[in-house]
Design a protein around this motif. Structure first.
Motif, PDB file in Angstrom:
ATOM      1  N   GLU A   9       0.849  -1.187   0.000  1.00  0.00           N
ATOM      2  CA  GLU A   9       0.000   0.000   0.000  1.00  0.00           C
ATOM      3  C   GLU A   9       0.893   1.247   0.000  1.00  0.00           C
ATOM      4  OE1 GLU A   9      -4.046   0.538   2.113  1.00  0.00           O
ATOM      5  OE2 GLU A   9      -2.542   1.343   3.499  1.00  0.00           O
ATOM      6  N   ILE A  10       0.491   2.250  -0.765  1.00  0.00           N
ATOM      7  CA  ILE A  10       1.274   3.482  -0.902  1.00  0.00           C
ATOM      8  C   ILE A  10       0.516   4.636  -0.279  1.00  0.00           C
ATOM      9  CG2 ILE A  10       2.231   5.131  -2.551  1.00  0.00           C
ATOM     10  CD1 ILE A  10       2.721   2.693  -4.419  1.00  0.00           C
ATOM     11  N   TRP A  11       1.197   5.324   0.628  1.00  0.00           N
ATOM     12  CA  TRP A  11       0.653   6.514   1.274  1.00  0.00           C
ATOM     13  C   TRP A  11       1.467   7.715   0.824  1.00  0.00           C
ATOM     14  CZ3 TRP A  11       0.112   5.513   7.266  1.00  0.00           C
ATOM     15  CH2 TRP A  11      -0.711   4.404   7.489  1.00  0.00           C
ATOM     16  N   ILE A  12       0.800   8.850   0.701  1.00  0.00           N
ATOM     17  CA  ILE A  12       1.486  10.133   0.528  1.00  0.00           C
ATOM     18  C   ILE A  12       1.090  11.014   1.698  1.00  0.00           C
ATOM     19  CG2 ILE A  12       1.573  12.275  -0.814  1.00  0.00           C
ATOM     20  CD1 ILE A  12       1.548  10.601  -3.341  1.00  0.00           C
ATOM     21  N   ILE A  13       2.099  11.666   2.274  1.00  0.00           N
ATOM     22  CA  ILE A  13       1.881  12.585   3.383  1.00  0.00           C
ATOM     23  C   ILE A  13       2.429  13.947   2.970  1.00  0.00           C
ATOM     24  CG2 ILE A  13       2.325  13.100   5.804  1.00  0.00           C
ATOM     25  CD1 ILE A  13       2.842   9.571   4.579  1.00  0.00           C
ATOM     26  N   GLU A  14       1.557  14.937   2.979  1.00  0.00           N
ATOM     27  CA  GLU A  14       1.943  16.304   2.650  1.00  0.00           C
ATOM     28  C   GLU A  14       2.116  17.065   3.955  1.00  0.00           C
ATOM     29  OE1 GLU A  14       2.719  19.486  -0.100  1.00  0.00           O
ATOM     30  OE2 GLU A  14       2.775  17.303  -0.229  1.00  0.00           O
ATOM     31  N   ASP A  48      -4.017  10.796  -7.176  1.00  0.00           N
ATOM     32  CA  ASP A  48      -3.883   9.761  -8.204  1.00  0.00           C
ATOM     33  C   ASP A  48      -2.615   8.931  -8.043  1.00  0.00           C
ATOM     34  OD1 ASP A  48      -6.240  10.606  -9.406  1.00  0.00           O
ATOM     35  OD2 ASP A  48      -5.197  11.940 -10.803  1.00  0.00           O
ATOM     36  N   TRP A  49      -1.801   9.246  -7.044  1.00  0.00           N
ATOM     37  CA  TRP A  49      -0.507   8.595  -6.874  1.00  0.00           C
ATOM     38  C   TRP A  49      -0.390   7.812  -5.569  1.00  0.00           C
ATOM     39  CZ3 TRP A  49       2.788   8.806 -10.966  1.00  0.00           C
ATOM     40  CH2 TRP A  49       2.468   9.719 -11.959  1.00  0.00           C
ATOM     41  N   CYS A  50      -1.505   7.568  -4.894  1.00  0.00           N
ATOM     42  CA  CYS A  50      -1.431   6.858  -3.615  1.00  0.00           C
ATOM     43  C   CYS A  50      -2.739   6.136  -3.303  1.00  0.00           C
ATOM     44  CB  CYS A  50      -1.087   7.828  -2.487  1.00  0.00           C
ATOM     45  SG  CYS A  50      -2.282   9.154  -2.246  1.00  0.00           S
ATOM     46  N   GLU A  58     -12.052  14.533   4.098  1.00  0.00           N
ATOM     47  CA  GLU A  58     -11.945  13.274   3.365  1.00  0.00           C
ATOM     48  C   GLU A  58     -10.486  12.844   3.173  1.00  0.00           C
ATOM     49  OE1 GLU A  58     -12.130  16.585   0.298  1.00  0.00           O
ATOM     50  OE2 GLU A  58     -13.189  16.133   2.152  1.00  0.00           O
ATOM     51  N   THR A  59      -9.590  13.437   3.944  1.00  0.00           N
ATOM     52  CA  THR A  59      -8.172  13.069   3.917  1.00  0.00           C
ATOM     53  C   THR A  59      -7.735  12.685   5.328  1.00  0.00           C
ATOM     54  OG1 THR A  59      -7.541  15.385   4.233  1.00  0.00           O
ATOM     55  CG2 THR A  59      -7.635  14.589   1.961  1.00  0.00           C
ATOM     56  N   PRO A  74      -9.179   7.636   3.937  1.00  0.00           N
ATOM     57  CA  PRO A  74      -9.934   6.601   3.216  1.00  0.00           C
ATOM     58  C   PRO A  74      -9.043   5.969   2.143  1.00  0.00           C
ATOM     59  CG  PRO A  74     -10.657   8.781   2.543  1.00  0.00           C
ATOM     60  CD  PRO A  74      -9.679   8.975   3.666  1.00  0.00           C
ATOM     61  N   GLU A  75      -9.342   4.741   1.833  1.00  0.00           N
ATOM     62  CA  GLU A  75      -8.561   4.025   0.827  1.00  0.00           C
ATOM     63  C   GLU A  75      -9.135   4.269  -0.563  1.00  0.00           C
ATOM     64  OE1 GLU A  75      -6.674  -0.330   0.652  1.00  0.00           O
ATOM     65  OE2 GLU A  75      -8.862  -0.321   0.607  1.00  0.00           O
ATOM     66  N   ALA A  76      -8.261   4.547  -1.504  1.00  0.00           N
ATOM     67  CA  ALA A  76      -8.607   4.665  -2.921  1.00  0.00           C
ATOM     68  C   ALA A  76      -7.521   3.890  -3.667  1.00  0.00           C
ATOM     69  CB  ALA A  76      -8.651   6.117  -3.358  1.00  0.00           C
ATOM     70  N   ARG A  77      -7.780   2.620  -3.942  1.00  0.00           N
ATOM     71  CA  ARG A  77      -6.761   1.716  -4.487  1.00  0.00           C
ATOM     72  C   ARG A  77      -6.227   2.182  -5.839  1.00  0.00           C
ATOM     73  NH1 ARG A  77      -4.354  -1.529  -1.317  1.00  0.00           N
ATOM     74  NH2 ARG A  77      -4.119  -3.126  -2.885  1.00  0.00           N
TER      75      ARG A  77
END
Length: 153
Positions: free
Chosen positions: A50-55, A74-76, A95-96, A113-116
């Motif tokens: 699973e890929i997470w992005i944290i800003e 679109d990248w996580c 929603e984040t 939330p998960e967005a595969r």
């Protein structure tokens, strides 16, 4: 090695996030290039892929000036914010996901939330993650070795 006093506020948040992600069992790469002019502050990879992005956002002004954050979705699989305890959290979209961070760690306040991701994008991102992490590690071991162009972005 940089100390906290040498770092910008966003870098301090990223350091704390990297420590927290390690505690959660995820590997992370800071300033992960995704495409030209789009670089994630922190990208994390779980054992299951699973890929997470944290800003990382250090202030209201930092958040308000960022008009590209939705491009990261679109990248996580999951998208999070990392802010300090003084940040006005009501600015952040519900929603984040959300972490409160400092230079020493972070605490998750809201799971994203998960967005595969599509399988082809997941594979490409995972390979990029591995290549960039390996290139940066090699650079620490032997600074005379040229860095991969994508690792330097």
């Amino acid at each position: 090695m940089q100390t906290l006093s040498d770092m910008q506020p966003g870098q301090i948040l990223a350091r704390g996030m990297a420590r927290a992600l390690t505690d959660l069992g995820l590997a992370s790469v800071l300033e992960m290039p995704l495409r030209p002019r789009l670089r994630a502050d922190v990208m994390a990879l779980s054992r299951k892929g699973e890929i997470w992005i944290i800003e990382c956002k250090s202030s209201r002004a930092d958040f308000m000036s960022d008009h590209k954050w939705q491009g990261y979705l679109d990248w996580c699989d999951r998208y999070y914010w990392a802010v300090d305890s003084d940040f006005p959290q009501e600015l952040l979209p519900e929603e984040t996901g959300l972490f409160i961070a400092d230079g020493y760690g972070a605490e998750m306040l809201r799971e994203a939330p998960e967005a595969r991701l599509a399988p082809a994008r997941r594979k490409a991102l995972t390979l990029d993650f591995a290549r960039i992490a390996a290139a940066r590690l090699q650079g620490y071991r032997d600074p005379a070795v040229p860095v991969l162009p994508e690792a330097a972005r």
